[in-house]
Write a protein that holds these residues in place. Sequence first.
Motif, PDB file in Angstrom:
ATOM      1  N   PHE A  56      17.096  -4.794  -0.705  1.00 48.06           N
ATOM      2  CA  PHE A  56      16.870  -3.368  -1.073  1.00 48.06           C
ATOM      3  C   PHE A  56      15.729  -2.797  -1.919  1.00 48.06           C
ATOM      4  N   LEU A  57      15.843  -3.792  -2.988  1.00 48.80           N
ATOM      5  CA  LEU A  57      14.700  -3.387  -3.941  1.00 48.80           C
ATOM      6  C   LEU A  57      13.319  -3.640  -3.331  1.00 48.80           C
ATOM      7  N   ILE A  58      13.016  -4.422  -2.315  1.00 42.87           N
ATOM      8  CA  ILE A  58      11.800  -4.707  -1.850  1.00 42.87           C
ATOM      9  C   ILE A  58      11.538  -3.443  -1.057  1.00 42.87           C
ATOM     10  N   THR A  59      12.531  -2.710  -0.280  1.00 41.01           N
ATOM     11  CA  THR A  59      12.343  -1.341   0.410  1.00 41.01           C
ATOM     12  C   THR A  59      11.912  -0.287  -0.512  1.00 41.01           C
ATOM     13  N   LEU A  60      12.486  -0.448  -1.905  1.00 41.90           N
ATOM     14  CA  LEU A  60      12.591   0.809  -2.730  1.00 41.90           C
ATOM     15  C   LEU A  60      11.224   0.651  -2.999  1.00 41.90           C
ATOM     16  N   GLN A  61      10.514  -0.745  -3.361  1.00 43.71           N
ATOM     17  CA  GLN A  61       9.022  -0.765  -3.873  1.00 43.71           C
ATOM     18  C   GLN A  61       8.252  -0.568  -2.959  1.00 43.71           C
ATOM     19  N   ARG A  62       8.453  -0.734  -1.716  1.00 49.85           N
ATOM     20  CA  ARG A  62       7.549  -0.246  -0.568  1.00 49.85           C
ATOM     21  C   ARG A  62       7.132   1.444  -0.757  1.00 49.85           C
ATOM     22  N   TRP A  63       8.518   1.921  -0.986  1.00 48.33           N
ATOM     23  CA  TRP A  63       8.490   3.570  -0.992  1.00 48.33           C
ATOM     24  C   TRP A  63       7.900   3.963  -2.353  1.00 48.33           C
ATOM     25  N   THR A  64       8.038   3.258  -3.229  1.00 45.67           N
ATOM     26  CA  THR A  64       7.343   3.667  -4.549  1.00 45.67           C
ATOM     27  C   THR A  64       5.994   2.961  -4.918  1.00 45.67           C
ATOM     28  N   GLY A  65       5.360   2.472  -3.938  1.00 47.15           N
ATOM     29  CA  GLY A  65       3.698   2.172  -3.961  1.00 47.15           C
ATOM     30  C   GLY A  65       3.534   0.842  -4.654  1.00 47.15           C
ATOM     31  N   LYS A 104       3.735  -4.147  -0.910  1.00 47.30           N
ATOM     32  CA  LYS A 104       2.927  -4.088   0.547  1.00 47.30           C
ATOM     33  C   LYS A 104       3.770  -3.964   1.690  1.00 47.30           C
ATOM     34  N   TRP A 105       3.213  -2.989   2.564  1.00 51.12           N
ATOM     35  CA  TRP A 105       3.791  -2.655   3.866  1.00 51.12           C
ATOM     36  C   TRP A 105       3.457  -3.535   4.955  1.00 51.12           C
ATOM     37  N   GLN A 106       4.565  -4.066   5.727  1.00 52.99           N
ATOM     38  CA  GLN A 106       4.053  -5.146   6.668  1.00 52.99           C
ATOM     39  C   GLN A 106       3.168  -4.598   7.982  1.00 52.99           C
ATOM     40  N   ASP A 107       2.975  -3.597   8.051  1.00 50.68           N
ATOM     41  CA  ASP A 107       2.161  -3.083   9.074  1.00 50.68           C
ATOM     42  C   ASP A 107       0.948  -2.423   8.417  1.00 50.68           C
ATOM     43  N   GLU A 108       0.537  -2.513   7.238  1.00 51.47           N
ATOM     44  CA  GLU A 108      -0.330  -1.517   6.668  1.00 51.47           C
ATOM     45  C   GLU A 108      -1.936  -1.711   6.894  1.00 51.47           C
ATOM     46  N   ASN A 109      -2.128  -2.973   7.474  1.00 53.78           N
ATOM     47  CA  ASN A 109      -3.466  -3.235   7.775  1.00 53.78           C
ATOM     48  C   ASN A 109      -4.013  -2.713   9.177  1.00 53.78           C
ATOM     49  N   GLY A 110      -3.190  -1.898  10.015  1.00 56.92           N
ATOM     50  CA  GLY A 110      -3.734  -1.526  11.227  1.00 56.92           C
ATOM     51  C   GLY A 110      -4.690  -0.229  10.829  1.00 56.92           C
ATOM     52  N   THR A 111      -5.368   0.258  12.171  1.00 54.60           N
ATOM     53  CA  THR A 111      -6.307   1.299  12.033  1.00 54.60           C
ATOM     54  C   THR A 111      -5.900   2.660  12.358  1.00 54.60           C
ATOM     55  N   ASP A 112      -4.507   2.740  12.722  1.00 57.41           N
ATOM     56  CA  ASP A 112      -3.979   4.133  13.101  1.00 57.41           C
ATOM     57  C   ASP A 112      -3.843   4.783  11.808  1.00 57.41           C
ATOM     58  N   LYS A 121      -3.316   3.930   7.553  1.00 59.52           N
ATOM     59  CA  LYS A 121      -4.167   4.286   6.576  1.00 59.52           C
ATOM     60  C   LYS A 121      -3.407   5.110   5.421  1.00 59.52           C
ATOM     61  N   LEU A 122      -2.375   5.777   5.930  1.00 55.31           N
ATOM     62  CA  LEU A 122      -1.459   6.556   5.007  1.00 55.31           C
ATOM     63  C   LEU A 122      -0.775   5.607   4.020  1.00 55.31           C
ATOM     64  N   LYS A 123      -0.085   4.428   4.459  1.00 57.15           N
ATOM     65  CA  LYS A 123       0.370   3.491   3.761  1.00 57.15           C
ATOM     66  C   LYS A 123      -0.573   2.826   2.564  1.00 57.15           C
ATOM     67  N   ARG A 124      -1.731   2.551   3.226  1.00 57.86           N
ATOM     68  CA  ARG A 124      -2.654   1.906   2.211  1.00 57.86           C
ATOM     69  C   ARG A 124      -2.807   3.013   1.005  1.00 57.86           C
ATOM     70  N   ILE A 125      -3.081   4.196   1.360  1.00 62.07           N
ATOM     71  CA  ILE A 125      -3.537   5.089   0.238  1.00 62.07           C
ATOM     72  C   ILE A 125      -2.435   5.682  -0.562  1.00 62.07           C
ATOM     73  N   TRP A 158      -0.550  -5.009  -7.862  1.00 63.20           N
ATOM     74  CA  TRP A 158      -1.368  -4.378  -6.989  1.00 63.20           C
ATOM     75  C   TRP A 158      -2.552  -5.170  -6.706  1.00 63.20           C
ATOM     76  N   TYR A 159      -3.111  -6.086  -7.834  1.00 60.48           N
ATOM     77  CA  TYR A 159      -4.353  -7.044  -7.516  1.00 60.48           C
ATOM     78  C   TYR A 159      -3.819  -8.353  -6.775  1.00 60.48           C
ATOM     79  N   ARG A 160      -2.287  -8.589  -6.883  1.00 56.33           N
ATOM     80  CA  ARG A 160      -1.889  -9.998  -6.476  1.00 56.33           C
ATOM     81  C   ARG A 160      -0.862  -9.484  -5.270  1.00 56.33           C
ATOM     82  N   ARG A 161      -1.087  -8.312  -4.577  1.00 56.74           N
ATOM     83  CA  ARG A 161      -0.084  -7.848  -3.642  1.00 56.74           C
ATOM     84  C   ARG A 161      -0.024  -8.860  -2.415  1.00 56.74           C
TER      85      ARG A 161
END
Length: 383
Positions: free
Chosen positions: A12-21, A24-32, A36-40, A91-94
């Motif tokens: 659960f904490l990993i999910t919480l960490q994703r929402w608090t930035g 890393k999201w699992q599919d954030e390397n895409g081009t859609d 891009k919103l997940k990356r920023i 962030w540096y070692r995500r």
Amino acid sequence: MESTDRIAAVRFLITLQRWTGLFKWQDENGTDLWSKLKRIHPFVLHLPLTFTYIALMWLEALTSADFEQAGQVLYMSLTELALVTKIINFWYRREQVSEFIRELSEDPAYELRTREEVELWHRQQRHFKRIFYFYIRGSLFVAAMGYFSVFVQEEYELPFGYYVPFEWRTPERYYYAWGYNVIAMTLCCLSNIVLDTMGCYFMFHIAMLYRVVNLRLRALHQAPEKVAAPELRAIFRLHTRVRRLTRQCEVLVSPYVLSQVVFSAFIICFSAYRLMHMGFRERPGLFLTTLQFVAAMTVQIFLPCYYGNELTFHASALTNSVFHTNWLEYSVPTRKMLNCYMEFLKRPVKVRAGVFFEIGLPIFVKTINNAYSFFALLLKVSK
């Protein structure tokens, strides 16, 4: 056994960490657009809140008229400075953190094989969850106490001081400053405790792997050599992988523990100094909030030291576990193999914070002693 969730305590904490930035999201390397919103998303969330808020706290401390006024802000400014170190480190070692979590949860080399191992794993995971959910709830309760304790004061006062670029001590503008304080501090508090939990979990998980290795060695106390020899080779390979995980864990948690320990002595010192200049009758809410904050900060230092000590302890216990095997009945080649393994175990397994100290209970005691020494010195200087 294959379906056992090996990281159930922090799922659960990993999910919480994703929402608090913070993760890393699992599919954030895409081009859609969504990728891009997940990356920023981490920068959009933390730049206007976390980093700006911390900068305003330090501006308030540096522009204070006297040392007593600065001391009212410094205790929290130092806490948030340690948070900046943790966030930048994650962030540096995500990529490394994401790969590390994936290996812990999915790599078949660490699968549990017996009922005893599964029961031990489930029991310890539940124990870890109880400890850290209590710690998380307690920390959020301290923050909530600070938010609402200011309403019992006669004068306008912010829960946690920071520089406000407008006159906020009026009925019309006070709640703007109070609202930003609540939102930014809640995000800072949540980020801090979640990152603490993940750092401690990494050490806890590796300590559990060393316990599994101990169980498998002790299970060979009556095994004949025909069964024990291939099992010993598998144990040695597993131990080698766990040692590699230990080095990776050290890289991930070392900056966070180093910053926490270095700043914690000063944080406790300034918190105690604040309590000395804050009467309980004049400010009962803020006095209790600060007292609870000191308790939460002490727990925050203790937890990584405890789990670092557990990792070292269970890794050192492997030497005794080797003697529980049926080594007297083995042939000379197998005994030579065990002898080589014993030589390998002479190299101690320790997690270090930078190049300065080992993470364990002795550094916790030293930090508390340093906090008392700084506090005594601060009292003399203030007089």
